[in-house]
Design a protein around this motif. Structure first.
Motif, short mmCIF file in Angstrom:
data_model
loop_
_atom_site.label_atom_id
_atom_site.label_comp_id
_atom_site.label_asym_id
_atom_site.label_seq_id
_atom_site.Cartn_x
_atom_site.Cartn_y
_atom_site.Cartn_z
N THR A 65 -141.80 -115.13 31.76
CA THR A 65 -142.79 -114.40 30.97
C THR A 65 -142.58 -112.90 31.14
OG1 THR A 65 -144.33 -114.59 32.83
CG2 THR A 65 -144.58 -116.17 31.04
N GLU A 102 -144.96 -102.57 29.16
CA GLU A 102 -145.89 -101.46 28.93
C GLU A 102 -145.06 -100.33 28.34
OE1 GLU A 102 -148.13 -100.67 32.64
OE2 GLU A 102 -147.20 -102.51 33.33
N PRO A 111 -149.21 -105.05 25.59
CA PRO A 111 -149.75 -106.31 25.09
C PRO A 111 -150.07 -107.27 26.23
CG PRO A 111 -147.38 -106.42 25.06
CD PRO A 111 -147.75 -105.12 25.73
N PHE A 157 -149.00 -110.56 28.11
CA PHE A 157 -147.63 -111.07 28.29
C PHE A 157 -147.36 -112.31 27.45
CE2 PHE A 157 -150.07 -113.46 31.38
CZ PHE A 157 -149.49 -114.70 31.38
N ARG A 179 -146.81 -96.99 43.74
CA ARG A 179 -146.39 -96.55 42.40
C ARG A 179 -144.95 -96.03 42.38
NH1 ARG A 179 -148.41 -98.27 37.96
NH2 ARG A 179 -150.30 -99.32 38.58
N GLU A 206 -143.04 -106.35 38.91
CA GLU A 206 -143.06 -105.31 37.90
C GLU A 206 -141.80 -104.46 38.06
OE1 GLU A 206 -146.91 -103.55 37.77
OE2 GLU A 206 -146.26 -101.85 36.57
P1 ADP Z 1 -150.54 -101.27 35.24
O1 ADP Z 1 -149.11 -101.39 35.62
O2 ADP Z 1 -150.77 -100.30 34.14
O3 ADP Z 1 -151.45 -101.10 36.41
P2 ADP Z 1 -150.95 -104.06 35.32
O4 ADP Z 1 -150.21 -104.04 36.58
O5 ADP Z 1 -152.33 -104.58 35.27
O6 ADP Z 1 -150.97 -102.66 34.63
O7 ADP Z 1 -150.04 -104.84 34.36
C1 ADP Z 1 -150.51 -105.37 33.26
C2 ADP Z 1 -149.35 -106.01 32.54
O8 ADP Z 1 -148.89 -107.14 33.25
C3 ADP Z 1 -149.77 -106.47 31.18
O9 ADP Z 1 -148.82 -106.06 30.23
C4 ADP Z 1 -149.77 -107.97 31.33
O10 ADP Z 1 -149.50 -108.60 30.13
C5 ADP Z 1 -148.70 -108.21 32.37
N1 ADP Z 1 -148.80 -109.52 33.04
C6 ADP Z 1 -149.86 -110.07 33.63
N2 ADP Z 1 -149.57 -111.33 34.08
C7 ADP Z 1 -148.26 -111.55 33.78
C8 ADP Z 1 -147.36 -112.66 33.97
N3 ADP Z 1 -147.73 -113.78 34.56
N4 ADP Z 1 -146.11 -112.53 33.50
C9 ADP Z 1 -145.71 -111.40 32.89
N5 ADP Z 1 -146.51 -110.34 32.70
C10 ADP Z 1 -147.77 -110.40 33.13
#
Ligand code: ADP
Ligand code: MG
Length: 728
Positions: free
Chosen positions: A210, A214, A295, A297, A459, A471
């Motif tokens: 998945t 961003e 969006p 995910f 970060r 991430e």
């Molecule tokens: P930020 O990095 O701005 O703090 P987040 O860490 O909350 O934001 O990341 C949110 C993102 O992570 C969104 O795009 C969301 O779709 C994605 N996300 C959440 N769960 C999953 C998953 N299981 N697999 C892939 N992406 C995911």
């Protein structure tokens, strides 16, 4: 007065937000322009529907006869929605998307005409592909390329065109696009991850990667952008003095979204809803006029398509709002750049996120298994991961104290670090019942609680675990996510495959229980991959030194970062997983090197032109004004004139100095380009552009920016940073 710049500013000041009609419920719009499952059920025969559904699930082939039914249903639906044309939509290696529109319209031969879209047109097309980069593949094989339908990504209508997502391959089967290797990597990770997931749940039969990206971007008024040839042609400013006020007050980040921007965002989101792109989040970013969009995910292939699509859609919607979307990683020196975080995880068809700890010790062992394997995969392949995000534009951002460094490391947080530290102590061989109970209760069993209060998000890490996903933060804003996703899924597939072999071996040869075997292998992996884990400040100099000691790579420039793509190990890895063969790998490598050299070449030409055709003539004009002034003073004061013209004379001399420096440095840069252009070998050429051409940019820019500060504002032709960044 510099007419163009001031005309543009006047236009910008007079702009009003475009009025947007928005339905109260977005859910009602969602997917209305997508040929999705529910539409398919409505427009396809049972047999045709089943055939597509199977193709999506198992990758099975769609029979030619059935394809006729599918295309006819698709045409009926698309025409009812106002579509007149269709196109095979694909992602060539240029980084954007390509499409050639054909009308449904066909003549019947008796003077009449009909609307037609046959199965053949749906399944396969032959675009005139000679202008797409192929790294010598087509020349070598004398092959033409064709596009073939990818049923796992649904067709959609954009404007009045039915777009059919396709792969793009040569007739001899080599991938010429981003999607083909990605699909193969996703298949590989599905296979390996499913086999491992079965240790924990026999019912798992498919694992999907998945992706939630961003997207960061800048919006610049289109009239202002039009006054900057550098922004227009290279996507970034090649000169421009820093504004007196930048992002230091953080007032943009925390401020409300400006109204013209908000109108653009709403308009874009409405279009995204229709296209089935589940956009959810919008906000201001750190730099002035910088924003972000994200969006929910999705399955990785679809998410990659949606990101490619949205980059295109953004540009079109922005035109309506008189904005230029700037996706470059570093459009303004000294101002925060843009990235594209890739949130990534693995999910089973039974609904489990494999990176989300569960409610039982067994579920958590499953979590740890995937977690540790991924860390190991990143450790073993850190250089390849770095290569997957290398580009001329991303080089400006990585390691620039605002973005992750060029060193890949993994951040997991202090609590999970403690868990791994405990697991490292697990007994070698079979575990005693006491040890197992202890592990289950106090180590593995504690994970869900731990994660809930794991708030210390770092970060500065390029690859961070953030609760239920990893991430990858070093991805560039301009990039197609397919490259990093192909690498990440391939290396994890390989790692999980090896893991399964090792665990099975312990079970078979050492007669170990399954979880004993898993604990034993994980313990070794944790030890092996420790060097990739880093919890400190990734932006600091200390980390560069520490990383070097640890033997981690730190490839700051694209040509050196790309080397690993063609190493023996890389070729072995891709061939074993059947993601790419040697020919494809080498072709891609060459394309990326060529693209790098071309980008720098283009930038060099633009900078040379601007410096000589805009900056120098403007400086001379200003100097002439000063000279006239000094002459006037001399007329009045005769031999005492110096007392009154001292400063002017000083500026005249400074201007001359900068003009001379710019002119000679542009000349040197052109010479360096000439030498680089003679080089045949793609890598040597890229290196020459990197080491011999690019360094001139900073020198030329330095003197141009100094002149910007000296020359009368009214004369300066290029819209200034403060105007580009603070007008909206
Ligand atoms: P930020 O990095 O701005 O703090 P987040 O860490 O909350 O934001 O990341 C949110 C993102 O992570 C969104 O795009 C969301 O779709 C994605 N996300 C959440 N769960 C999953 C998953 N299981 N697999 C892939 N992406 C995911
Ligand atoms: Mg993020």
């Amino acid at each position: 007065m510099s007419t163009l710049r001031f005309e543009a500013l006047k236009q910008t000041f007079n702009r009003k937000p475009v009025k947007i009609e928005e339905p109260s419920k977005r859910s009602e719009l969602f997917g209305s322009n997508v040929f999705n499952t529910s539409v398919m059920k409505q427009f396809l025969t049972k047999e045709a529907y089943k055939s597509v559904a199977d193709a999506i699930k198992t990758g099975s082939k769609i029979d030619r006869g059935v394809a006729e039914h599918i295309s006819s249903g698709m045409k009926q639906w698309a025409m009812a929605k106002g579509a007149t044309h269709y196109t095979h939509w694909f992602q060539p290696l240029t980084g954007s998307t390509a499409e050639k529109h054909d009308a449904f319209f066909e003549t019947t031969g008796d003077g009449g005409a009909i609307e037609k879209f046959g199965g053949g047109a749906l399944v396969q097309q032959e675009p005139d592909a000679s202008s797409f980069p192929n790294g010598g593949i087509r020349n070598t094989f004398e092959a033409r390329g064709y596009t073939a339908w990818d049923p796992t990504s649904p067709a959609f209508i954009w404007g009045t065109t039915l777009c059919i997502p396709t792969v793009f391959v040569s007739y001899t089967g080599e991938a010429l696009d981003y999607k083909t290797p990605l699909l193969r990597a996703l298949q590989a990770v599905d296979q390996s991850a499913t086999a491992v997931a079965k240790y924990f749940d026999k019912n798992v039969s498919k694992v999907n990667a998945t992706l939630g990206w961003e997207q960061e971007y800048f919006l610049i008024d289109s009239a202002l952008a039009a006054t900057r040839p550098d922004l227009q042609l290279s996507g970034r400013t090649l000169l421009g003095h820093a504004p007196a006020k930048g992002q230091q007050l953080d007032d943009h980040y925390f401020g409300s979204i400006p109204s013209r921007i908000l109108a653009f965002m709403r308009d874009l989101e409405i279009e995204c809803m229709k296209l089935g792109i589940p956009v959810k989040t919008r906000h201001n970013e750190v730099a002035p006029n910088q924003f972000e969009l994200a969006p929910i995910f999705e399955e990785a292939n679809l998410a990659v398509d949606h990101n490619s699509l949205i980059m295109d859609v953004m540009g079109k919607i922005a035109e309506k709002h008189h904005f230029k979307v700037v996706l470059h990683e570093k459009p303004f020196a000294g101002i925060n750049g843009s990235g594209k975080h890739n949130n990534w995880s693995l999910g089973t068809d039974t609904g489990t996120n494999l990176l989300s700890p569960g409610s039982t010790p067994m579920k958590n062992l499953q979590f740890l298994t995937f977690f540790v394997n991924i860390i190991k995969a990143v450790y073993e392949n850190e250089e390849l991961l770095r290569a997957s995000i290398a580009s001329a534009s991303n080089d400006h951002r990585l390691g620039a104290n605002e973005a992750p460094p060029a060193i890949i490391s993994v951040f997991i947080g202090s609590q999970l670090t403690a868990v791994l530290d405990e697991l490292e102590k697990v007994t070698d061989g079979k575990l005693s019942p006491q040890e197992k109970t202890e592990l289950k209760l106090n180590v593995v069993g504690k994970i869900p609680e731990i994660l809930l209060d794991n708030t210390d998000r770092n970060r500065t890490s390029p690859f961070a675990f953030t609760g239920n996903k990893f991430e990858f933060r070093a991805v560039g804003s301009l990039q197609n996510c397919a490259s990093p996703m192909t690498v990440l899924n391939t290396i994890v597939a390989k790692q999980l495959k090896d893991f399964k072999v090792e665990v099975d071996k312990l079970i078979k040869e050492k007669k170990m229980k399954k979880d004993d075997a898993i604990f034993n292998i994980l313990r070794e992996y944790i030890k092996d991959s420790k060097k990739i884990r880093f919890e400190g400040d990734g932006y600091g100099e200390a980390w560069e030194k520490e990383a070097e000691k640890r033997g981690l790579s730190n490839n700051k420039k694209t040509p050196e970062a790309l080397k690993v793509q063609i190493s023996e190990e890389t070729i072995k890895l891709y061939e074993e997983l059947e993601v790419m063969n040697k020919v494809e790998i080498e072709a891609r490598h060459e394309i990326e090197l060529e693209e790098y050299a071309m980008r720098i070449q283009i930038e060099g030409r633009i900078l040379g032109d601007i410096a000589r055709n805009h900056v120098i003539p403007t400086a001379i004009r200003y100097q002439n004004i000063l000279i006239k002034n000094v002459r006037g003073i001399k007329e009045i004061y005769a031999e005492h004139y110096k007392k009154h013209a001292d400063e002017q004379l000083d500026i005249i001399e400074k201007v001359s100095g900068h003009i001379a420096a710019i002119n000679s440095k542009v000349g040197e840069m052109i010479e360096a380009r000439k030498v680089a252009n003679q080089i045949e070998d793609a890598e040597e050429k890229a290196v020459a552009y990197c080491n011999d051409v690019r360094p001139h940019f900073d020198e030329i820019r330095y003197h141009c920016d100094k002149l910007e500060l000296l020359v009368d504002d009214e004369l300066w032709p290029l819209t200034k940073y403060r105007e580009l960044l603070f007008t909206r």
